[in-house]
Scaffold this motif. Structure first.
Motif, PDB file in Angstrom:
ATOM      1  N   ILE A  27       4.772   0.156  -4.004  1.00  0.00           N
ATOM      2  CA  ILE A  27       3.927  -0.821  -3.310  1.00  0.00           C
ATOM      3  C   ILE A  27       4.516  -2.222  -3.447  1.00  0.00           C
ATOM      4  CG2 ILE A  27       1.665  -1.952  -3.355  1.00  0.00           C
ATOM      5  CD1 ILE A  27       0.482   0.816  -4.039  1.00  0.00           C
ATOM      6  N   ALA A  28       4.989  -2.567  -4.631  1.00  0.00           N
ATOM      7  CA  ALA A  28       5.596  -3.883  -4.840  1.00  0.00           C
ATOM      8  C   ALA A  28       6.837  -4.059  -3.965  1.00  0.00           C
ATOM      9  CB  ALA A  28       5.956  -4.068  -6.309  1.00  0.00           C
ATOM     10  N   THR A  29       7.611  -3.000  -3.804  1.00  0.00           N
ATOM     11  CA  THR A  29       8.799  -3.065  -2.961  1.00  0.00           C
ATOM     12  C   THR A  29       8.423  -3.299  -1.507  1.00  0.00           C
ATOM     13  OG1 THR A  29       9.960  -1.572  -4.466  1.00  0.00           O
ATOM     14  CG2 THR A  29      10.866  -1.805  -2.247  1.00  0.00           C
ATOM     15  N   ILE A  30       7.402  -2.607  -1.038  1.00  0.00           N
ATOM     16  CA  ILE A  30       6.950  -2.778   0.347  1.00  0.00           C
ATOM     17  C   ILE A  30       6.426  -4.197   0.560  1.00  0.00           C
ATOM     18  CG2 ILE A  30       5.199  -2.053   2.019  1.00  0.00           C
ATOM     19  CD1 ILE A  30       5.538   0.796   0.839  1.00  0.00           C
ATOM     20  N   VAL A  31       5.631  -4.694  -0.375  1.00  0.00           N
ATOM     21  CA  VAL A  31       5.088  -6.049  -0.254  1.00  0.00           C
ATOM     22  C   VAL A  31       6.221  -7.072  -0.243  1.00  0.00           C
ATOM     23  CG1 VAL A  31       3.747  -7.813  -1.466  1.00  0.00           C
ATOM     24  CG2 VAL A  31       2.834  -5.511  -1.222  1.00  0.00           C
ATOM     25  N   ALA A  32       7.213  -6.893  -1.104  1.00  0.00           N
ATOM     26  CA  ALA A  32       8.344  -7.822  -1.145  1.00  0.00           C
ATOM     27  C   ALA A  32       9.124  -7.787   0.167  1.00  0.00           C
ATOM     28  CB  ALA A  32       9.263  -7.484  -2.317  1.00  0.00           C
ATOM     29  N   ALA A  33       9.289  -6.598   0.741  1.00  0.00           N
ATOM     30  CA  ALA A  33      10.013  -6.480   2.009  1.00  0.00           C
ATOM     31  C   ALA A  33       9.251  -7.168   3.133  1.00  0.00           C
ATOM     32  CB  ALA A  33      10.249  -5.005   2.344  1.00  0.00           C
ATOM     33  N   VAL A  34       7.941  -6.994   3.151  1.00  0.00           N
ATOM     34  CA  VAL A  34       7.130  -7.613   4.204  1.00  0.00           C
ATOM     35  C   VAL A  34       7.137  -9.132   4.062  1.00  0.00           C
ATOM     36  CG1 VAL A  34       4.764  -7.885   5.036  1.00  0.00           C
ATOM     37  CG2 VAL A  34       5.659  -5.605   4.608  1.00  0.00           C
ATOM     38  N   MET A  35       6.996  -9.625   2.852  1.00  0.00           N
ATOM     39  CA  MET A  35       6.916 -11.067   2.644  1.00  0.00           C
ATOM     40  C   MET A  35       8.259 -11.771   2.840  1.00  0.00           C
ATOM     41  SD  MET A  35       3.870 -11.664   2.325  1.00  0.00           S
ATOM     42  CE  MET A  35       2.412 -10.708   2.128  1.00  0.00           C
ATOM     43  N   SER A  36       9.358 -11.032   2.705  1.00  0.00           N
ATOM     44  CA  SER A  36      10.667 -11.664   2.880  1.00  0.00           C
ATOM     45  C   SER A  36      11.139 -11.627   4.335  1.00  0.00           C
ATOM     46  CB  SER A  36      11.708 -10.985   1.992  1.00  0.00           C
ATOM     47  OG  SER A  36      11.925  -9.647   2.419  1.00  0.00           O
ATOM     48  N   ASN A  37      10.405 -10.907   5.185  1.00  0.00           N
ATOM     49  CA  ASN A  37      10.775 -10.817   6.591  1.00  0.00           C
ATOM     50  C   ASN A  37       9.654 -11.457   7.419  1.00  0.00           C
ATOM     51  OD1 ASN A  37      11.359 -10.057   9.224  1.00  0.00           O
ATOM     52  ND2 ASN A  37      12.100  -8.032   8.634  1.00  0.00           N
ATOM     53  N   PRO A  38       9.901 -12.628   8.008  1.00  0.00           N
ATOM     54  CA  PRO A  38       8.842 -13.325   8.748  1.00  0.00           C
ATOM     55  C   PRO A  38       8.264 -12.514   9.909  1.00  0.00           C
ATOM     56  CG  PRO A  38      10.707 -14.781   8.395  1.00  0.00           C
ATOM     57  CD  PRO A  38      11.120 -13.415   7.944  1.00  0.00           C
ATOM     58  N   ALA A  39       9.085 -11.727  10.569  1.00  0.00           N
ATOM     59  CA  ALA A  39       8.589 -10.929  11.692  1.00  0.00           C
ATOM     60  C   ALA A  39       7.585  -9.884  11.216  1.00  0.00           C
ATOM     61  CB  ALA A  39       9.744 -10.263  12.425  1.00  0.00           C
ATOM     62  N   LEU A  40       7.895  -9.222  10.112  1.00  0.00           N
ATOM     63  CA  LEU A  40       6.964  -8.233   9.562  1.00  0.00           C
ATOM     64  C   LEU A  40       5.696  -8.895   9.053  1.00  0.00           C
ATOM     65  CD1 LEU A  40       9.322  -5.827   7.596  1.00  0.00           C
ATOM     66  CD2 LEU A  40       8.116  -5.335   9.707  1.00  0.00           C
ATOM     67  N   GLU A  41       5.862 -10.048   8.418  1.00  0.00           N
ATOM     68  CA  GLU A  41       4.698 -10.770   7.899  1.00  0.00           C
ATOM     69  C   GLU A  41       3.764 -11.172   9.041  1.00  0.00           C
ATOM     70  OE1 GLU A  41       3.626 -14.546   5.002  1.00  0.00           O
ATOM     71  OE2 GLU A  41       5.694 -14.227   5.612  1.00  0.00           O
ATOM     72  N   ASN A  42       4.329 -11.690  10.115  1.00  0.00           N
ATOM     73  CA  ASN A  42       3.512 -12.092  11.264  1.00  0.00           C
ATOM     74  C   ASN A  42       2.846 -10.889  11.926  1.00  0.00           C
ATOM     75  OD1 ASN A  42       4.080 -14.786  10.897  1.00  0.00           O
ATOM     76  ND2 ASN A  42       5.835 -14.759  12.280  1.00  0.00           N
ATOM     77  N   ALA A  43       3.566  -9.780  12.031  1.00  0.00           N
ATOM     78  CA  ALA A  43       2.993  -8.564  12.612  1.00  0.00           C
ATOM     79  C   ALA A  43       1.826  -8.072  11.765  1.00  0.00           C
ATOM     80  CB  ALA A  43       4.058  -7.483  12.738  1.00  0.00           C
ATOM     81  N   LEU A  44       1.977  -8.134  10.454  1.00  0.00           N
ATOM     82  CA  LEU A  44       0.902  -7.711   9.556  1.00  0.00           C
ATOM     83  C   LEU A  44      -0.305  -8.630   9.679  1.00  0.00           C
ATOM     84  CD1 LEU A  44      -0.028  -5.786   7.333  1.00  0.00           C
ATOM     85  CD2 LEU A  44       1.012  -7.321   5.684  1.00  0.00           C
ATOM     86  N   LYS A  45      -0.063  -9.933   9.746  1.00  0.00           N
ATOM     87  CA  LYS A  45      -1.164 -10.888   9.902  1.00  0.00           C
ATOM     88  C   LYS A  45      -1.896 -10.662  11.222  1.00  0.00           C
ATOM     89  CE  LYS A  45       0.631 -14.693   7.124  1.00  0.00           C
ATOM     90  NZ  LYS A  45       1.183 -16.062   7.136  1.00  0.00           N
ATOM     91  N   ASP A  46      -1.143 -10.432  12.302  1.00  0.00           N
ATOM     92  CA  ASP A  46      -1.760 -10.174  13.597  1.00  0.00           C
ATOM     93  C   ASP A  46      -2.597  -8.899  13.574  1.00  0.00           C
ATOM     94  OD1 ASP A  46      -0.603 -12.458  14.622  1.00  0.00           O
ATOM     95  OD2 ASP A  46       1.065 -11.387  15.601  1.00  0.00           O
ATOM     96  N   SER A  47      -2.057  -7.865  12.958  1.00  0.00           N
ATOM     97  CA  SER A  47      -2.791  -6.593  12.872  1.00  0.00           C
ATOM     98  C   SER A  47      -4.076  -6.753  12.071  1.00  0.00           C
ATOM     99  CB  SER A  47      -1.917  -5.523  12.221  1.00  0.00           C
ATOM    100  OG  SER A  47      -0.800  -5.259  13.017  1.00  0.00           O
TER     101      SER A  47
END
Length: 58
Positions: A27-47
């Motif tokens: 879970i920590a690895t997934i969170v780190a990957a999402v937070m380090s990639n702005p596109a994924l972070e924005n997609a998650l926020k939109d969802s």
């Protein structure tokens, strides 16, 4: 020594702790990957925003 080894093998608490540790690292690895990639972070926020909107409209 043999009794201690048998007791260690039969003890499931250690195994459960290791399983939780592995899940936590995943879970920590997934969170780190999402937070380090702005596109994924924005997609998650939109969802999450869409889900929140749908839930509040119920």
């Amino acid at each position: 020594m043999k009794n201690k080894l048998a007791s260690f093998i039969e003890n499931n608490q250690g195994i459960t702790a290791i399983e939780y540790a592995i899940v936590g690292v995943g879970i920590a690895t997934i969170v780190a990957a999402v937070m380090s990639n702005p596109a994924l972070e924005n997609a998650l926020k939109d969802s999450m925003s869409k889900i929140s909107t749908i839930i509040s409209s119920l």
